[in-house]
Design an enzyme around this catalytic site. Sequence first.
Site, mmCIF file in Angstrom:
data_model
loop_
_atom_site.group_PDB
_atom_site.id
_atom_site.type_symbol
_atom_site.label_atom_id
_atom_site.label_comp_id
_atom_site.label_asym_id
_atom_site.label_seq_id
_atom_site.Cartn_x
_atom_site.Cartn_y
_atom_site.Cartn_z
ATOM 1 C CE LYS A 179 -3.624 4.714 29.201
ATOM 2 N NZ LYS A 179 -3.080 3.360 29.447
ATOM 3 C CE LYS A 183 -2.546 -1.613 34.178
ATOM 4 N NZ LYS A 183 -2.915 -1.274 32.776
#
Length: 330
Positions: free
Chosen positions: A150, A248
């Site tokens: 990240k 997702k």
Amino acid sequence: MSLSITYRRDAMRMREPFRISGYLLNAMPAVIVTLGDGTHFGHGEAAGVYYLNDDPPHMEREIERVRGALEAGVDRLGLQSLLPPGGARNALDCALWELESFRTGTPVWRLAGVPEPKPQVTTFTLPADDPAEILRRLEGFTGATAIKLKLEGDLAADTERVRAVRARRPDAWLSVDANQGFGATDLEPLAAMLVDQGVALLEQPIRRGSEHLLDGWDAPLPVAADESILDLAELRQHQRRFDIVNIKLDKCGGLTEGLAMVAEARRLGLGVMVGNMAGSVLSTAPGFVLAQLCDVIDLDGPYFLAEPGADRGIYQAGKVMVPAHFWGVG
């Protein structure tokens, strides 16, 4: 046939706080739905979409809004028109898939028309933390061959993060996820740094709603959409701006739409990635069905839960494998 519906919340606490651009996550609360016909039962779990305020209270209100249709026996296709994409539809859609699997005695993967599931290499995700903390957590990824890091949107700090991970794991397939952290002026230097460090994929560098910033950009590495593409409609809207779409089920509203998005992405010549919002193995199981059709797998959610044994042993040697019998007929 009429259906009964119940649901409950689960805190889904993480073993350690997890930092991404703009958020420090301690948990990813979920709603777990059970649908039954008196003989068979199907289950679905959803965390919703945190950056759209699609949280458990909102998901529960959405479920109650369509309770009458559910109890009357609505099927998966009917559900698509009753609820918009999001967590509530995901939980209900997945519960209907499992219910159908038990009713027909057919594994979900076969109902979905995908190959029989086999283990898949999955990424394991590192937070946007200081390099020492990142490397500490990296030590826990025993056997991982694919890593996602990240970023926070600070080019200097993110460069140090990427360099630290690459120096420690020169052998790993490495991607980065900016979680909407960068602006237009950062794209070229960011991409140059990533290419220099052998990064294979840049995920969601710009804010949702600012996709026009990518128009005309000839990126030197593949760029994936996450927050920018929630569902099938947005896939068609933004497909020229990205190389890969991260599907997702919490975003698109379930396995039914996820399968449609894979088919459309392939038709459009895009790569396909499957991810999740964290969650338990129950939320990972439908994504794992979809993973059999995908190029990049990011299904490490259960690995980060605080409850001992929460991952149920589904991770081995850098791969994820959810047995078919865990969700539906084996």
